[in-house]
Design a protein around this motif. Structure first.
Motif, PDB file in Angstrom:
ATOM      1  N   UNK A 103       3.697  -7.007  39.391  1.00 27.26           N
ATOM      2  CA  UNK A 103       4.651  -6.052  38.445  1.00 27.26           C
ATOM      3  C   UNK A 103       4.602  -6.136  37.090  1.00 27.26           C
ATOM      4  N   UNK A 104       5.496  -5.705  36.421  1.00 26.82           N
ATOM      5  CA  UNK A 104       5.516  -5.976  35.015  1.00 26.82           C
ATOM      6  C   UNK A 104       6.444  -7.131  34.542  1.00 26.82           C
ATOM      7  N   UNK A 105       6.817  -7.832  35.254  1.00 25.81           N
ATOM      8  CA  UNK A 105       7.709  -9.159  34.831  1.00 25.81           C
ATOM      9  C   UNK A 105       8.902  -9.236  34.455  1.00 25.81           C
ATOM     10  N   UNK A 106       9.451  -7.938  34.449  1.00 22.12           N
ATOM     11  CA  UNK A 106      10.847  -7.693  33.671  1.00 22.12           C
ATOM     12  C   UNK A 106      12.142  -8.438  34.419  1.00 22.12           C
ATOM     13  N   UNK A 107      12.107  -8.339  35.794  1.00 19.81           N
ATOM     14  CA  UNK A 107      12.867  -8.743  36.763  1.00 19.81           C
ATOM     15  C   UNK A 107      12.822 -10.386  36.786  1.00 19.81           C
ATOM     16  N   UNK A 108      11.670 -10.910  36.900  1.00 19.40           N
ATOM     17  CA  UNK A 108      11.404 -12.215  37.241  1.00 19.40           C
ATOM     18  C   UNK A 108      11.642 -13.199  35.760  1.00 19.40           C
ATOM     19  N   UNK A 109      11.282 -12.369  34.813  1.00 18.21           N
ATOM     20  CA  UNK A 109      11.493 -13.050  33.351  1.00 18.21           C
ATOM     21  C   UNK A 109      13.006 -13.100  33.162  1.00 18.21           C
ATOM     22  N   UNK A 110      13.891 -12.152  33.648  1.00 18.04           N
ATOM     23  CA  UNK A 110      15.244 -12.099  33.451  1.00 18.04           C
ATOM     24  C   UNK A 110      15.773 -13.336  34.595  1.00 18.04           C
TER      25      UNK A 110
END
Length: 213
Positions: A103-110
């Motif tokens: 994925x594009x990493x947004x949720x995991x970065x959050x």
């Protein structure tokens, strides 16, 4: 040695392809064959529906949080927890279970930021949802939130707001992830400029995109 093992665990946690597995086992669909082909939260909402999208978001968020708190659980104080969160983000984006794609990493970065500084992620969540409401685009909200995170991580410690001092490893990681998220959204940025980006049936769509989800 324990630090190296936990960094590996953090990467493996991040590598769990939540959307791919839920789509395969519960809906008999391969997300890579539908919509944007991405296995992250937005495409899951688009293809599998709200319930599946919510579950995938929660899983992707929590694997970033869990990876970040691993050193706290095991009493490691010699290295920033943010580094473990970074490994989860890299795992999410370059998953060993998905041919090193993701994925594009947004949720995991959050999730990483939630584990490191709940106040900081709360501020970014406000930015995200205001932007989402105004534009109706998750992609625009994600890119703007990443940019705001990069600015705030440099500015806030100078005024002792949220962060009392600079943690330069954490700062570097946030700057890297912010740039990484923006680059991962380059196709979305092109579509936004062409007014052909997918939007949700929510909010004001102030940029007048033409594609509804």
């Amino acid at each position: 040695m324990i630090t190296i093992l936990l960094l590996l665990v953090a990467y493996l946690l991040g590598s769990i392809p939540s959307g791919l597995w839920i789509g395969h086992y519960f809906f008999h669909k391969n997300l890579r064959d539908f919509g944007s082909g991405n296995i992250g939260t937005t495409n899951t909402f688009r293809i599998l529906g709200k319930k599946a999208g919510t579950i995938v978001f929660a899983m992707d968020l929590l694997k970033g949080t869990l990876a970040t708190v691993l050193p706290l659980i095991f009493g490691i104080e010699t290295i920033s927890p943010a580094l473990f969160g970074l490994f989860a983000v890299l795992g999410h984006t370059f998953s060993i279970f998905n041919h090193f794609q993701g994925g594009k990493a947004v949720a995991t970065a959050a999730g990483m930021l939630l584990g490191y500084s709940p106040k900081f992620i709360l501020l970014l969540v406000v930015v995200f949802f205001i932007t989402f409401y105004l534009t109706s685009m998750v992609s625009f909200a994600s890119v703007l939130s990443a940019g705001v995170a990069a600015i705030l991580v440099l500015v806030l410690p100078a005024f002792h707001l949220i962060f009392t001092s600079y943690d330069w490893l954490f700062t570097s990681i946030v700057l890297f992830i912010a740039c990484f998220i923006i680059v991962r959204h380059r196709d979305n940025i092109t579509r936004i400029r062409n007014k052909t980006e997918n939007i949700f049936n929510f909010g004001l769509n102030i940029t007048h995109q033409k594609h509804n989800i």
